[in-house]
Design an enzyme around this catalytic site. Structure first.
Site, PDB file in Angstrom:
ATOM      1  N   ALA A  76     -11.433   2.269   4.806  1.00 14.63           N
ATOM      2  CA  ALA A  76     -10.457   1.464   4.072  1.00 14.63           C
ATOM      3  C   ALA A  76      -9.643   2.307   3.096  1.00 14.63           C
ATOM      4  O   ALA A  76      -9.862   3.522   2.941  1.00 14.63           O
ATOM      5  CB  ALA A  76     -11.175   0.341   3.334  1.00 14.63           C
ATOM      6  N   HIS A  77      -8.717   1.653   2.410  1.00 17.84           N
ATOM      7  CA  HIS A  77      -7.798   2.361   1.525  1.00 17.84           C
ATOM      8  C   HIS A  77      -8.518   3.050   0.373  1.00 17.84           C
ATOM      9  O   HIS A  77      -9.494   2.557  -0.164  1.00 17.84           O
ATOM     10  CB  HIS A  77      -6.707   1.428   0.996  1.00 17.84           C
ATOM     11  CG  HIS A  77      -7.200   0.246   0.225  1.00 17.84           C
ATOM     12  ND1 HIS A  77      -6.428  -0.860   0.014  1.00 17.84           N
ATOM     13  CD2 HIS A  77      -8.354  -0.013  -0.413  1.00 17.84           C
ATOM     14  CE1 HIS A  77      -7.073  -1.730  -0.712  1.00 17.84           C
ATOM     15  NE2 HIS A  77      -8.256  -1.241  -0.987  1.00 17.84           N
ATOM     16  N   ASN A  78      -8.030   4.238   0.057  1.00 17.60           N
ATOM     17  CA  ASN A  78      -8.504   5.055  -1.072  1.00 17.60           C
ATOM     18  C   ASN A  78      -9.894   5.640  -0.867  1.00 17.60           C
ATOM     19  O   ASN A  78     -10.453   6.232  -1.800  1.00 17.60           O
ATOM     20  CB  ASN A  78      -8.497   4.267  -2.391  1.00 17.60           C
ATOM     21  CG  ASN A  78      -7.107   3.896  -2.850  1.00 17.60           C
ATOM     22  OD1 ASN A  78      -6.125   4.097  -2.141  1.00 17.60           O
ATOM     23  ND2 ASN A  78      -7.009   3.341  -4.035  1.00 17.60           N
ATOM     24  N   GLN A 115       0.860  -1.180   0.000  1.00 18.52           N
ATOM     25  CA  GLN A 115       0.000   0.000   0.000  1.00 18.52           C
ATOM     26  C   GLN A 115       0.894   1.228   0.000  1.00 18.52           C
ATOM     27  O   GLN A 115       1.548   1.534   0.999  1.00 18.52           O
ATOM     28  CB  GLN A 115      -0.912  -0.014   1.223  1.00 18.52           C
ATOM     29  CG  GLN A 115      -1.719  -1.307   1.360  1.00 18.52           C
ATOM     30  CD  GLN A 115      -2.809  -1.442   0.315  1.00 18.52           C
ATOM     31  OE1 GLN A 115      -3.864  -0.827   0.400  1.00 18.52           O
ATOM     32  NE2 GLN A 115      -2.552  -2.275  -0.686  1.00 18.52           N
TER      33      GLN A 115
END
Length: 342
Positions: A248-250, A207
């Site tokens: 979460a990511h993004n 990531q």
């Protein structure tokens, strides 16, 4: 941003395509094996020094337009890449790219042998640092910010002025604005839940993004905000997040949003300005919640929600539709019960 932020990631490139092919098991044209790449990036962001991957035909247009020096790709899709892009042919493009990204970029971590506050950290006037707190190399903390006991602030993190960081919070790979309140045991910037299927099972996808927290945000205890996979995870100014929320990511959260406890926002969801979420709302990945929308408690949102609408239920749908369906089911059940008695 064509490369990961150097405040948080150390470059370990350049690396030749031949070396990456050997590392990942991909097949590379021997004539191109000496070509070198320095960064791992997504198709749309990769430049002449970058290596990307292509595994989804929905992104065919991006593949044809990419400026990447090289791309991991399945054999049947290799022809979709431009001639200038070197093919690294593999049956598992994303997994191969993950291995290459790990080789090219190393996340910076705390030095266990360094002092409590690293000598290269910059603390402005009036910063208070609680007992047992650790501040990493190159971190910056603005005037008047209070850092609670046993807080961990990773290398390169920037925290604005007038912030409050609660005990045992952990902050890494993040840029934090002014007047931000972060409660106890919040975790910001850990690796998002990115996985790919490799030849020996699941592997973690590095990531390489950051977390951006804008001014005036409040984050409740035990909330987790993952850093982006490559783009950033963003929380807009003056948004208020309750305890035990997972972002979460993004994910991109707009300004002046209110997110109640136990909500879960899956990767790459986009939440517009002024959105309100009741407790235990769950968003599927990539959904878009329009500005001013309201999501009732425990709603399971699988599709985009238009701006200003109120949705509820699982799967979530407009409130009026939901209650019409509930009323119809209640009447149908009642009729069946009466018929059974007869």
């Amino acid at each position: 941003m064509n490369a990961p932020d150097p405040r948080f990631f150390e470059s370990q490139g350049p690396v030749s395509l031949g070396a990456l092919a050997e590392l990942t098991g991909a097949v590379c044209d021997p004539a191109l094996a000496a070509r070198k790449v320095a960064t791992a990036a997504v198709l749309a962001r990769a430049d002449g020094e970058g290596v990307a991957f292509f595994s989804d035909r929905k992104l065919a247009a991006a593949a044809q337009a990419t400026s990447a020096a090289a791309c991991f790709v399945a054999e049947k899709e290799a022809a979709l890449l431009p001639a200038a892009c070197a093919r690294l042919v593999t049956p598992a493009p994303q997994a191969a790219w993950a291995m290459a990204a790990e080789r090219l970029h190393r996340p910076l971590r705390l030095d266990p042998g360094a002092p409590q506050v690293h000598p290269s950290a910059l603390l402005e006037d009036g910063v208070s640092v609680g007992h047992g707190a650790v501040i990493g190399a190159g971190a910056q903390v603005g005037a008047g910010t209070e850092i609670g006991p046993h807080v961990v602030i990773g290398p390169g993190v920037a925290i604005g002025r007038g912030c409050q960081i609660g005990a045992h919070a952990s902050i890494g790979f993040a840029l934090i604005g002014d007047r931000v309140k972060i409660a106890a045991s919040v975790v910001i910037g850990e690796s998002g839940f990115g996985l790919a299927v490799g030849p020996r099972g699941l592997i973690d996808v590095p990531q390489l993004g950051r977390v951006i927290i804008q001014d005036g945000v409040s984050i409740g205890a035990h909330t987790c905000i993952d850093r982006g996979a490559f783009d950033d995870t963003v929380v807009g100014e003056n948004s208020k997040i309750d305890n035990l929320v997972q972002i979460a990511h993004n994910v991109v959260v707009g300004r002046n949003c209110a997110i109640a406890g136990h909500c879960g926002l899956s990767g790459s969801a986009v939440v517009g300005d002024g959105v309100q979420m009741g407790g235990r709302v769950g968003l599927a990945d990539h959904v878009v919640i329009g500005a001013g929308a309201r999501l009732a408690a425990a709603a399971g949102v699988m599709h985009d929600v238009p701006a200003g609408e109120s949705w509820c239920g699982v799967p979530a749908r407009p409130v009026r539709q939901f209650f019409r369906e509930v009323a119809w089911l209640t009447r149908a059940a009642s009729r069946k019960e009466r018929g059974g008695e007869a």
